[in-house]
Write a protein that holds these residues in place. Structure first.
Motif, PDB file in Angstrom:
ATOM      1  N   VAL A 397      86.791 -25.159  30.402  1.00 20.47           N
ATOM      2  CA  VAL A 397      86.262 -26.425  30.449  1.00 20.47           C
ATOM      3  C   VAL A 397      86.288 -27.534  30.279  1.00 20.47           C
ATOM      4  O   VAL A 397      86.791 -27.989  29.640  1.00 20.47           O
ATOM      5  N   GLY A 398      85.007 -28.502  30.464  1.00 20.72           N
ATOM      6  CA  GLY A 398      85.533 -29.841  30.376  1.00 20.72           C
ATOM      7  C   GLY A 398      86.265 -30.185  31.217  1.00 20.72           C
ATOM      8  O   GLY A 398      86.485 -32.131  30.553  1.00 20.72           O
ATOM      9  N   PHE A 399      86.286 -30.557  32.589  1.00 18.09           N
ATOM     10  CA  PHE A 399      87.739 -31.000  32.999  1.00 18.09           C
ATOM     11  C   PHE A 399      86.446 -31.694  34.132  1.00 18.09           C
ATOM     12  O   PHE A 399      85.740 -31.745  33.770  1.00 18.09           O
ATOM     13  N   PRO A 400      87.005 -33.459  34.074  1.00 15.59           N
ATOM     14  CA  PRO A 400      86.537 -34.679  34.635  1.00 15.59           C
ATOM     15  C   PRO A 400      86.128 -34.046  35.766  1.00 15.59           C
ATOM     16  O   PRO A 400      85.818 -32.953  36.245  1.00 15.59           O
ATOM     17  N   GLY A 401      84.213 -34.386  35.302  1.00 10.84           N
ATOM     18  CA  GLY A 401      83.540 -34.102  36.534  1.00 10.84           C
ATOM     19  C   GLY A 401      82.491 -33.214  35.690  1.00 10.84           C
ATOM     20  O   GLY A 401      81.340 -33.180  36.502  1.00 10.84           O
ATOM     21  N   GLU A 402      82.794 -32.063  34.694  1.00  4.85           N
ATOM     22  CA  GLU A 402      81.881 -31.354  34.597  1.00  4.85           C
ATOM     23  C   GLU A 402      80.868 -31.774  33.765  1.00  4.85           C
ATOM     24  O   GLU A 402      80.912 -32.591  32.678  1.00  4.85           O
ATOM     25  N   THR A 403      80.095 -30.501  33.847  1.00  6.13           N
ATOM     26  CA  THR A 403      78.255 -31.498  33.704  1.00  6.13           C
ATOM     27  C   THR A 403      77.861 -30.061  32.979  1.00  6.13           C
ATOM     28  O   THR A 403      78.136 -28.699  33.237  1.00  6.13           O
ATOM     29  N   ARG A 439      91.881 -41.452  35.576  1.00 10.08           N
ATOM     30  CA  ARG A 439      91.741 -42.177  33.617  1.00 10.08           C
ATOM     31  C   ARG A 439      90.220 -43.611  34.419  1.00 10.08           C
ATOM     32  O   ARG A 439      89.573 -42.705  33.702  1.00 10.08           O
ATOM     33  N   GLU A 440      91.140 -44.164  34.512  1.00 10.26           N
ATOM     34  CA  GLU A 440      89.733 -45.034  35.267  1.00 10.26           C
ATOM     35  C   GLU A 440      88.352 -44.527  35.967  1.00 10.26           C
ATOM     36  O   GLU A 440      88.141 -44.729  35.645  1.00 10.26           O
ATOM     37  N   GLN A 441      88.967 -44.072  37.022  1.00 13.02           N
ATOM     38  CA  GLN A 441      87.980 -43.663  38.013  1.00 13.02           C
ATOM     39  C   GLN A 441      87.364 -42.964  37.101  1.00 13.02           C
ATOM     40  O   GLN A 441      85.808 -42.824  37.544  1.00 13.02           O
ATOM     41  N   TYR A 442      87.694 -41.432  36.114  1.00 10.16           N
ATOM     42  CA  TYR A 442      86.782 -40.660  35.582  1.00 10.16           C
ATOM     43  C   TYR A 442      86.083 -41.094  34.086  1.00 10.16           C
ATOM     44  O   TYR A 442      85.690 -40.307  33.464  1.00 10.16           O
ATOM     45  N   GLY A 443      86.720 -42.385  33.580  1.00  8.74           N
ATOM     46  CA  GLY A 443      86.500 -42.981  32.472  1.00  8.74           C
ATOM     47  C   GLY A 443      86.980 -41.845  31.289  1.00  8.74           C
ATOM     48  O   GLY A 443      86.342 -42.322  30.291  1.00  8.74           O
ATOM     49  N   ILE A 444      88.050 -42.018  31.516  1.00 14.41           N
ATOM     50  CA  ILE A 444      88.620 -39.879  30.648  1.00 14.41           C
ATOM     51  C   ILE A 444      89.646 -41.475  29.971  1.00 14.41           C
ATOM     52  O   ILE A 444      90.297 -42.548  29.518  1.00 14.41           O
ATOM     53  N   VAL A 450      91.025 -34.503  22.094  1.00 15.83           N
ATOM     54  CA  VAL A 450      90.604 -34.921  22.309  1.00 15.83           C
ATOM     55  C   VAL A 450      90.277 -35.422  23.114  1.00 15.83           C
ATOM     56  O   VAL A 450      90.981 -36.758  23.067  1.00 15.83           O
ATOM     57  N   TRP A 451      89.114 -35.527  23.632  1.00  9.32           N
ATOM     58  CA  TRP A 451      89.090 -36.705  24.676  1.00  9.32           C
ATOM     59  C   TRP A 451      87.683 -36.591  25.471  1.00  9.32           C
ATOM     60  O   TRP A 451      86.844 -35.779  24.882  1.00  9.32           O
ATOM     61  N   GLU A 452      87.473 -37.586  26.080  1.00  4.67           N
ATOM     62  CA  GLU A 452      86.326 -37.392  26.798  1.00  4.67           C
ATOM     63  C   GLU A 452      86.130 -38.442  28.095  1.00  4.67           C
ATOM     64  O   GLU A 452      86.436 -38.674  28.807  1.00  4.67           O
ATOM     65  N   ALA A 454      82.973 -39.850  31.489  1.00  7.02           N
ATOM     66  CA  ALA A 454      82.117 -39.529  32.382  1.00  7.02           C
ATOM     67  C   ALA A 454      80.932 -38.860  31.961  1.00  7.02           C
ATOM     68  O   ALA A 454      79.261 -39.891  31.329  1.00  7.02           O
ATOM     69  N   THR A 455      81.151 -37.814  31.927  1.00  6.18           N
ATOM     70  CA  THR A 455      80.178 -37.016  32.129  1.00  6.18           C
ATOM     71  C   THR A 455      79.856 -35.254  30.688  1.00  6.18           C
ATOM     72  O   THR A 455      79.340 -34.734  30.630  1.00  6.18           O
ATOM     73  N   MET A 456      81.505 -35.452  29.700  1.00  2.00           N
ATOM     74  CA  MET A 456      81.655 -34.502  28.880  1.00  2.00           C
ATOM     75  C   MET A 456      82.742 -35.335  27.684  1.00  2.00           C
ATOM     76  O   MET A 456      83.534 -36.274  28.302  1.00  2.00           O
ATOM     77  N   ASP A 457      82.427 -34.772  26.087  1.00  2.00           N
ATOM     78  CA  ASP A 457      83.541 -34.856  25.883  1.00  2.00           C
ATOM     79  C   ASP A 457      84.134 -33.655  25.131  1.00  2.00           C
ATOM     80  O   ASP A 457      83.551 -32.647  25.366  1.00  2.00           O
ATOM     81  N   SER A 458      84.997 -33.276  24.484  1.00  2.00           N
ATOM     82  CA  SER A 458      86.016 -32.656  23.590  1.00  2.00           C
ATOM     83  C   SER A 458      84.321 -31.375  23.031  1.00  2.00           C
ATOM     84  O   SER A 458      85.130 -30.261  23.194  1.00  2.00           O
ATOM     85  N   LEU A 459      84.291 -32.312  22.499  1.00  2.00           N
ATOM     86  CA  LEU A 459      83.268 -31.324  21.638  1.00  2.00           C
ATOM     87  C   LEU A 459      82.323 -30.437  21.671  1.00  2.00           C
ATOM     88  O   LEU A 459      81.600 -29.461  21.591  1.00  2.00           O
TER      89      LEU A 459
END
Length: 550
Positions: A397-403, A439-444, A450-452, A454-459
């Motif tokens: 859960v939370g992979f880049p693009g996850e909403t 990282r740049e493409q997804y705003g990682i 602990v990460w964030e 473009a569409t979600m963060d780790s919390l």
């Protein structure tokens, strides 16, 4: 083992005692992502925090009328550690005298006796470690009981350090471990054998590839040369290691590396090109297991056991023809299968598979480069169910693009496909993986737990997992710490049937829900006691098989 002087002691797995590990992670804060992840692996009974192995031991002890848990009745990882056995076997084939320690926490007396023999060196594997802590503890023990012996550490932990750090940064990471020599290659068995020969005969370490070591206060690195060691040349003859302590469940592998390139994983990069053992070599190893006379369950740890599919079918036919009658378990790719394969699996003794499904969202599967479809997973789970093959679905859960929407798709998939067991974990932002290059493409931002993006963060991801855990009803949760999917064949070998295991998990998860959901303290304690009584009653009369002594 041989009467020759001992060249190397290989140390398998060190699972830090749960209380210590829980205390270690709590230092990051009980609201931290790492600690919240751990919370899915333990329960709280009478103010005592216990992982699921501890809970099972507690219930068995209480059912027998004992005042405390049956110490050591069940142990996590209590199967021969394949990395340790394989390395020991490789060294033996290379003409060296080696022995291994399987579970460090429970074999300290035996390790002390082996250290008294003044071996040339001790080799520590790091297959399951993401932090230095388990290795630190082993090294402290070795230094205390034999300060002179050389200590070599290799495996994924060291390979990750070498990939993530350079110069002083790498030296700092290795100094924290405190060994003498480090093997930085993903495989490393050839380098280990060469190091041992250098230590025995006064050779020059600088001539051995894939090493790091400190000399005159400076970190020395030798050239990086990928190893491509033959799997077949080091096929394990389990009769050589025959001992009642081997137990009824063994692990093996028929391949190295992975045929796929999932964007969250760097294993294919570390392990190199997919390498397969020939069927004759697999047959020889399975023959040696059968010759022991007590092996009932076999775990194939290949990341892609059913790839390529024709070879997989031939492996199943081999097990049918040879009438091994093993119950076997493996990883399995639904996208690389058909009805004939599942029929052959069932006939050859397959009882359960680990499905790395990862997401129920087509969008996220595409981002992950999973090379699979939701429809194929759903069809595969149903086909496996029809053939009485147990399924465990693993999700990220939370992979880049996850909403919120893609998480809902995953939740819907779990509810509709109903794998027998499941687990969801937050995406771990690991440096060096293919997605890390975007990282740049997804705003990682950030790394690890602990990460964030473009569409979600780790919390947020942890919040979603908690809701998923509390709302999935038809599939049982399996924790990661000490009680993941591979505990099932181990417990099966100890006399715990599939039905009993399912009953235990249902009752244990009732206790876990009290920790994840908000329950008033006075109500929580009463319900804990009620669930614990149900658990003790369930395990009463199990007539468990005694653990063979080593």
């Amino acid at each position: 083992m041989s009467n020759k002087h001992l060249d190397c002691v290989v140390i398998g797995y060190n699972e830090i005692p749960f209380e210590r590990y829980e205390s270690f992670l709590s230092n990051y804060g009980e609201d931290s992502e790492a600690y919240r992840d751990l919370k899915f692996s333990f329960v709280n009974v009478d103010e005592r925090k216990m992982d699921y192995v501890g809970l099972l031991n507690e219930a068995v002890g209480a059912a027998r009328g004992e005042t405390a848990a049956a110490a050591g009745e069940f142990k996590s990882g209590d199967m021969p550690n394949l990395a340790a056995v394989y390395l020991t076997n490789f060294l033996r084939v290379a003409g060296l005298n080696a022995d291994y320690i399987n579970l460090f926490q429970f074999e300290k007396e035996r390790l002390r006796a082996l250290l008294d023999e003044d071996p040339v060196c001790v080799a520590i594997t790091t297959t399951f470690y993401v932090v230095n802590l388990p290795v630190n503890e082993i090294i402290e023990f070795i230094r205390e009981h034999n300060p002179k012996v050389k200590i070599i550490v290799g495996g994924p932990l060291i390979a990750n350090h070498a990939r993530n750090y350079e110069g002083d940064g790498l030296k700092t990471a290795l100094d924290d471990i405190g060994a003498d020599i480090y093997v930085v290659e993903g495989a490393g068995e050839l380098a280990l054998s060469q190091v041992i020969k250098c230590l025995k005969h006064g050779g020059d370490l600088s001539r051995v590839a894939n090493l790091a070591y400190v000399e005159d206060g400076q970190l020395q690195r030798t050239p990086v040369v990928p190893e491509n060691n033959s799997l077949e040349a080091s096929t394990i003859d389990w009769r050589y290691y025959a001992s009642p302590g081997l137990g009824n469940t063994l692990q093996t592998r028929t391949a190295r590396s992975c045929a796929f390139s999932c964007s969250f994983c760097n294993y294919p990069t570390r392990a190199g090109k997919l390498t397969l053992s020939g069927l004759e070599a697999v047959e020889a190893e399975l023959d040696s297991m059968k010759a022991l006379g007590h092996v009932e369950n076999v775990v194939f740890i290949d990341d892609t056991f059913n790839v390529p599919l024709p070879r997989f079918k031939d492996l199943c036919r081999l097990m049918i023809e040879k009438e091994y009658n093993f119950n076997w378990f493996s990883y399995f790719r639904c996208s690389n299968s058909d009805e004939e394969a599942v029929e052959l699996m069932a006939r050859s003794g397959c009882k359960g598979v680990f499905l790395g499904i990862e997401s129920g969202s087509p969008t996220i599967l595409k981002n992950m480069n999973k090379a699979a479809t939701i429809e194929k997973y759903a069809t595969g789970i149903e086909l496996l169910r029809q053939h009485d093959i147990l399924t465990f679905g693993s999700f990220i859960v939370g992979f880049p693009g996850e909403t919120d929407e893609t998480v809902r798709e995953t939740l819907d998939f779990i509810r509709e496909s109903k794998p027998d067991y499941w687990r969801a974990q937050s995406w771990y932002c690991e440096p060096g993986t293919p997605i890390d290059m975007k990282r740049e493409q997804y705003g990682i931002k950030g790394e690890g737990f602990v990460w964030e993006h473009a569409t979600m963060d780790s919390l947020e991801a942890m919040d979603h997992i908690e809701r998923m855990f509390l709302t999935v009803g038809d599939s049982q949760w399996l924790p990661q710490w000490s009680f993941d999917f591979w505990i099932i064949p181990y417990l099966l070998g100890r006399g715990v049937s599939f039905e009993r295991f399912k009953q235990f998990m249902s009752l244990a998860n009732n206790l876990l829900k009290l920790e994840i959901a908000y329950v008033p303290e006075h109500e929580k304690q009463a319900r804990q006691q009620e669930h614990m009584r149900s658990l003790v009653n369930a395990v009463r009369g199990w007539n468990l098989e005694p653990r063979p002594s080593a």
